[in-house]
Design an enzyme around this catalytic site. Structure first.
Site, PDB file in Angstrom:
ATOM      1  N   CYS A   1      91.801  10.408 118.249  1.00  0.00           N
ATOM      2  CA  CYS A   1      91.903   9.628 119.291  1.00  0.00           C
ATOM      3  C   CYS A   1      93.413   9.071 118.974  1.00  0.00           C
ATOM      4  O   CYS A   1      93.877   8.632 118.088  1.00  0.00           O
ATOM      5  CB  CYS A   1      91.090   8.506 119.754  1.00  0.00           C
ATOM      6  SG  CYS A   1      89.865   9.102 120.897  1.00  0.00           S
TER       7      CYS A   1
ATOM      8  N   HIS B   1      89.127  11.531 124.655  1.00  0.00           N
ATOM      9  CA  HIS B   1      88.219  11.834 123.917  1.00  0.00           C
ATOM     10  C   HIS B   1      86.995  12.593 124.658  1.00  0.00           C
ATOM     11  O   HIS B   1      86.168  13.281 123.728  1.00  0.00           O
ATOM     12  CB  HIS B   1      87.543  10.648 123.257  1.00  0.00           C
ATOM     13  CG  HIS B   1      86.458  10.629 122.301  1.00  0.00           C
ATOM     14  ND1 HIS B   1      86.580  10.786 120.732  1.00  0.00           N
ATOM     15  CD2 HIS B   1      85.134  10.202 122.415  1.00  0.00           C
ATOM     16  CE1 HIS B   1      85.803  10.847 120.323  1.00  0.00           C
ATOM     17  NE2 HIS B   1      84.394  10.407 121.082  1.00  0.00           N
TER      18      HIS B   1
ATOM     19  N   CYS C   1      87.129   7.078 116.519  1.00  0.00           N
ATOM     20  CA  CYS C   1      87.474   8.536 116.360  1.00  0.00           C
ATOM     21  C   CYS C   1      88.614   8.845 115.807  1.00  0.00           C
ATOM     22  O   CYS C   1      89.692   8.068 115.942  1.00  0.00           O
ATOM     23  CB  CYS C   1      87.359   9.149 117.906  1.00  0.00           C
ATOM     24  SG  CYS C   1      88.188  10.757 117.978  1.00  0.00           S
TER      25      CYS C   1
ATOM     26  N   GLN D   1      90.761  23.938 114.710  1.00  0.00           N
ATOM     27  CA  GLN D   1      91.341  24.047 113.241  1.00  0.00           C
ATOM     28  C   GLN D   1      92.304  25.401 113.220  1.00  0.00           C
ATOM     29  O   GLN D   1      92.083  26.390 113.749  1.00  0.00           O
ATOM     30  CB  GLN D   1      90.241  24.054 112.378  1.00  0.00           C
ATOM     31  CG  GLN D   1      89.443  22.711 112.246  1.00  0.00           C
ATOM     32  CD  GLN D   1      88.543  22.715 111.234  1.00  0.00           C
ATOM     33  OE1 GLN D   1      88.998  22.889 110.104  1.00  0.00           O
ATOM     34  NE2 GLN D   1      87.000  22.433 111.484  1.00  0.00           N
TER      35      GLN D   1
ATOM     36  N   HIS E   1      89.003  19.588 119.927  1.00  0.00           N
ATOM     37  CA  HIS E   1      90.328  19.813 118.788  1.00  0.00           C
ATOM     38  C   HIS E   1      89.493  21.353 118.431  1.00  0.00           C
ATOM     39  O   HIS E   1      88.385  21.692 118.334  1.00  0.00           O
ATOM     40  CB  HIS E   1      90.007  19.088 117.744  1.00  0.00           C
ATOM     41  CG  HIS E   1      89.031  18.861 116.797  1.00  0.00           C
ATOM     42  ND1 HIS E   1      87.663  18.421 117.259  1.00  0.00           N
ATOM     43  CD2 HIS E   1      88.837  19.261 115.444  1.00  0.00           C
ATOM     44  CE1 HIS E   1      86.755  18.556 116.212  1.00  0.00           C
ATOM     45  NE2 HIS E   1      87.366  18.996 115.055  1.00  0.00           N
TER      46      HIS E   1
ATOM     47  N   SER F   1      81.793  18.072 113.878  1.00  0.00           N
ATOM     48  CA  SER F   1      81.438  16.804 113.656  1.00  0.00           C
ATOM     49  C   SER F   1      81.937  15.664 114.731  1.00  0.00           C
ATOM     50  O   SER F   1      81.798  14.561 114.281  1.00  0.00           O
ATOM     51  CB  SER F   1      81.734  16.513 112.208  1.00  0.00           C
ATOM     52  OG  SER F   1      82.878  16.811 111.740  1.00  0.00           O
TER      53      SER F   1
ATOM     54  N   ASN G   1      85.335  25.080 116.524  1.00  0.00           N
ATOM     55  CA  ASN G   1      83.946  24.811 116.527  1.00  0.00           C
ATOM     56  C   ASN G   1      83.589  23.911 117.616  1.00  0.00           C
ATOM     57  O   ASN G   1      84.030  22.702 117.566  1.00  0.00           O
ATOM     58  CB  ASN G   1      83.219  24.237 115.160  1.00  0.00           C
ATOM     59  CG  ASN G   1      83.505  25.404 114.220  1.00  0.00           C
ATOM     60  OD1 ASN G   1      83.253  26.529 114.440  1.00  0.00           O
ATOM     61  ND2 ASN G   1      83.744  25.041 112.837  1.00  0.00           N
TER      62      ASN G   1
ATOM     63  N   HIS H   1      85.652  14.880 120.064  1.00  0.00           N
ATOM     64  CA  HIS H   1      87.076  15.087 120.593  1.00  0.00           C
ATOM     65  C   HIS H   1      87.544  16.498 120.578  1.00  0.00           C
ATOM     66  O   HIS H   1      87.415  17.137 119.518  1.00  0.00           O
ATOM     67  CB  HIS H   1      87.843  13.988 119.685  1.00  0.00           C
ATOM     68  CG  HIS H   1      89.137  13.767 120.452  1.00  0.00           C
ATOM     69  ND1 HIS H   1      89.678  12.506 120.835  1.00  0.00           N
ATOM     70  CD2 HIS H   1      90.110  14.397 120.660  1.00  0.00           C
ATOM     71  CE1 HIS H   1      90.905  12.543 121.173  1.00  0.00           C
ATOM     72  NE2 HIS H   1      91.239  13.865 121.276  1.00  0.00           N
TER      73      HIS H   1
HETATM   74  O1  G1P Z   1      85.847  21.308 109.395  1.00  0.00           O
HETATM   75  P1  G1P Z   1      84.722  20.540 110.048  1.00  0.00           P
HETATM   76  O2  G1P Z   1      84.832  20.814 111.438  1.00  0.00           O
HETATM   77  O3  G1P Z   1      84.216  19.297 109.799  1.00  0.00           O
HETATM   78  O4  G1P Z   1      83.551  21.481 109.558  1.00  0.00           O
HETATM   79  C1  G1P Z   1      83.066  22.845 110.203  1.00  0.00           C
HETATM   80  O5  G1P Z   1      84.061  23.698 110.188  1.00  0.00           O
HETATM   81  C2  G1P Z   1      84.211  24.464 108.979  1.00  0.00           C
HETATM   82  C3  G1P Z   1      84.997  25.537 109.391  1.00  0.00           C
HETATM   83  O6  G1P Z   1      84.493  26.837 110.102  1.00  0.00           O
HETATM   84  C4  G1P Z   1      82.967  24.877 108.229  1.00  0.00           C
HETATM   85  O7  G1P Z   1      83.416  24.967 106.916  1.00  0.00           O
HETATM   86  C5  G1P Z   1      82.076  23.463 108.299  1.00  0.00           C
HETATM   87  O8  G1P Z   1      80.682  24.053 107.600  1.00  0.00           O
HETATM   88  C6  G1P Z   1      81.709  23.010 109.570  1.00  0.00           C
HETATM   89  O9  G1P Z   1      80.880  22.005 109.394  1.00  0.00           O
END
Ligand code: G1P
Ligand code: G1P
Lengths: 385, 385
Positions: free
Chosen positions: A55, A121, A52, A202, A200, A195, A187, A198
């Site tokens: 981590c 994690h 990961c 953004q 988190h 993806s 997300n 863990h």
């Molecule tokens: O940045 P990550 O988590 O890999 O990606 C995810 O969030 C982003 C922001 O919402 C999107 O643009 C991506 O399509 C999604 O897969």
């Protein structure tokens, strides 16, 4: 509920915060589902995963090594959607041509961060105690503060707040340019494009004011103007607290509701009950209250279908830089958009009609709120142990 | 391409048809993908499936039996989102209260249809010859005609067009009320919420003008007013045909482009090159040209990743009833919103940032169009046989 008939008939509801409508078809839940099933969520993640990139102590994509952080950790996204430095761009076409009307573009610079919520994690916000969510809120507040325009009425205030330096941070110094907006979001779950499990979120910070906060700001400003200086979300929180039927949780500072105009089946909005413009407007007590609200909502979500409930979550608050009227009309709130509809594996698809015509939902927000009110208490997976 | 630099830098593009912006981050495709994979599509469907509620001769949910139809078949959706008859609703709250500002609703009635594209369970639009798609377009046109307001300037025209009675229809008589808008669309593939692979689309007809066509109509009307009576999409089609870099396909009547402002990775718009307000404006030749355009685009889609390419597709055209200015400004076009990004199993998620802030795309529309231009010709799965 005064309008019980809305449980049975198709109707549209108006979203005064965005200025748009949604279609509600409550009887449609009777439809059997034969389509795609979501994968059941993995429940046996290790506390530490050597593959990961989030981590503690692990190597990331560009070769950096994560510190042995204890609560949160912030770093610049290795695959940032926007960057501080890029080639200059000016539209080359002549201004009077059709191209200038129909093929319009503008450059965007900015900065993207990743914020981990815990070194472990296998945890999620729902697993954390409110006291463990406070450092996440402090980290968001620090980042917001570091990017505020010195000219913003919020900037002075921000300086006055002392926050515990609870997080590890890479490259979180003041950015090289003044950006307009900071979007903090998470997300969660594979179904929402995440993806890495863990825990988190953004942060994307850009030169432009993005569409959604721009649409909301327009409505918030309009409401203040038309209603004589009062605030749409303050009025709305008061009204919902009285009505109760859409309320999921409340404490002194925050109200969590399935909004009247919810699009996603179990959409929730956490609203500051008083008029707060941004994270920097909260004191220690209020940050604790926010942590409690986030903890409560995410726990109810997981309890609802006894699964790791996927969602996208995002904070809306004052722009980093803007006219005073914009900053003063801003009202801190958090949107949760979760896709599940009937069970851990059956989601709502916002597709054909929803994309081409208008968002459509099946259960009413009142039905969703009643179900969420019924699944408070301890996290289901702790009870199983 | 004049602005080659847009291949490398983050920028926003303006969508003049909706009046909104999107964020483009071309360098972001370098990001490795470790998240959810879509299921590979089933390729061995039978021609007839006895458990399919759309196959000829089979029983449907409410007990009706499908006729032994030969091309298309239309019936009222057994799980309609809107209905012709429902209990009356009037907002009960007093008009001066906060509720009337913040908890606004209006009833919606209407009619929902399902339209099968072929009696064969295992075919898709991409498998059909243009001549086999013509009956689908004729069926759409007949339904649109049957629901047109007698007061619409299009109504007379509609009477004049003679269409082959090519399809089987249940309950497609004039509806009991005059509805405002008809949304014709298709959800294809499990990834786009389609619960049955039998080739079919839907039609939802409602008392309200939905959000998306309403936003477009506003922009179309504004453009005519501001530019002196010319049409936005006619100008746009002309410009794109000259520039070529976003064109995927063209014939005399239609242009298929990855629009300048595309949100979905391989989004395509089929635009009438002349000003056509709705399906009823097309003659036999033009319907053949539309069938050819739909056939071409769907075949390229399947060829791109050699898979049954999922998408949501929808027609935008004149409202069934409306002011003359609305009907005259309407311009027939079809949107295709496909989710796949890199391969048959890796899609683009429009989630956190996209939902909370602004739509974001990774490859540019020019890159997408170039790839689609390169995969014309025979359908890959026919070559394999
Ligand atoms: O940045 P990550 O988590 O890999 O990606 C995810 O969030 C982003 C922001 O919402 C999107 O643009 C991506 O399509 C999604 O897969
Ligand atoms: O009616 P279907 O195909 O079963 O359902 C699908 O299309 C509808 C219209 O876009 C959506 O509301 C549903 O969420 C989706 O699963």
């Amino acid at each position: 509920m005064p309008d019980a008939i809305l449980d049975d008939i198709s109707h549209r509801r108006y979203n005064p915060l965005r200025g748009s409508w949604i279609l509600v078809s409550p009887h449609r839940t009777k439809r059997p589902w034969q389509g795609q099933q979501e994968a059941a969520t993995q429940t046996t993640l290790p506390k530490y995963d050597e593959s990961c990139y989030l981590c503690p102590g692990n190597k990331r994509a560009q070769g950096d090594t994560n510190p042995n952080y204890k609560s949160t950790f912030v770093f610049v996204n290795d695959y940032s959607a926007v960057k501080e430095d890029q080639a200059e761009y000016k539209q080359t076409e002549d201004n009077t041509s059709l191209s200038s009307l129909l093929l319009k573009a503008e450059p965007v610079t900015g900065k993207c961060y990743v914020v981990t919520f815990s070194p472990k994690h296998n945890l999620t916000l729902a697993d954390l105690q409110p006291s463990e969510i406070v450092p996440v809120i402090e980290t968001w507040t620090q980042l917001y503060t570091a990017h505020l325009s010195p000219k913003s009425p919020l900037a002075q205030l921000a300086g006055a707040t002392t926050l515990a330096p609870s997080s590890h941070q890479d490259n979180v110094s003041r950015p090289s340019a003044q950006y307009r907006y900071m979007q903090i979001f998470e997300n969660k779950g594979a179904a929402m494009g995440c993806s890495n499990p863990h825990p988190h979120g953004q942060i994307w910070t850009t030169t432009g004011l993005p569409e959604e906060p721009a649409a909301e700001l327009e409505q918030l400003i309009k409401y203040r103007r038309e209603q004589g200086g009062v605030n749409l979300l303050e009025d709305y929180a008061k009204l919902e607290a009285e009505k109760e039927e859409r309320v999921v949780f409340k404490n002194k500072t925050f109200l969590a509701v399935c909004p009247w105009w919810a699009v996603w089946p179990f959409e929730v909005m956490i609203i500051a009950r008083q008029h707060k413009r941004a994270l920097v407007d909260f004191d220690d007590e209020e940050r604790k209250d926010l942590a409690e609200a986030i903890s409560d909502v995410t726990r109810r979500y997981d309890n609802l279908f006894e699964t790791h409930f996927p969602y996208s979550m995002g904070l809306h608050q004052a722009p980093l830089e803007g006219a005073n009227a914009e900053i003063e009309a801003s009202h801190f709130h958090i949107h949760f958009y979760p896709p599940l509809l009937r069970s851990a594996t059956v989601r709502k698809f916002l597709v054909g009609y929803e994309l081409m015509a208008e968002p459509q939902r099946d259960i009413t927000p009142e039905q969703a709120a009643a179900r969420l009110r019924n699944c408070g208490g301890e996290l289901y997976r702790n009870k199983l142990q």
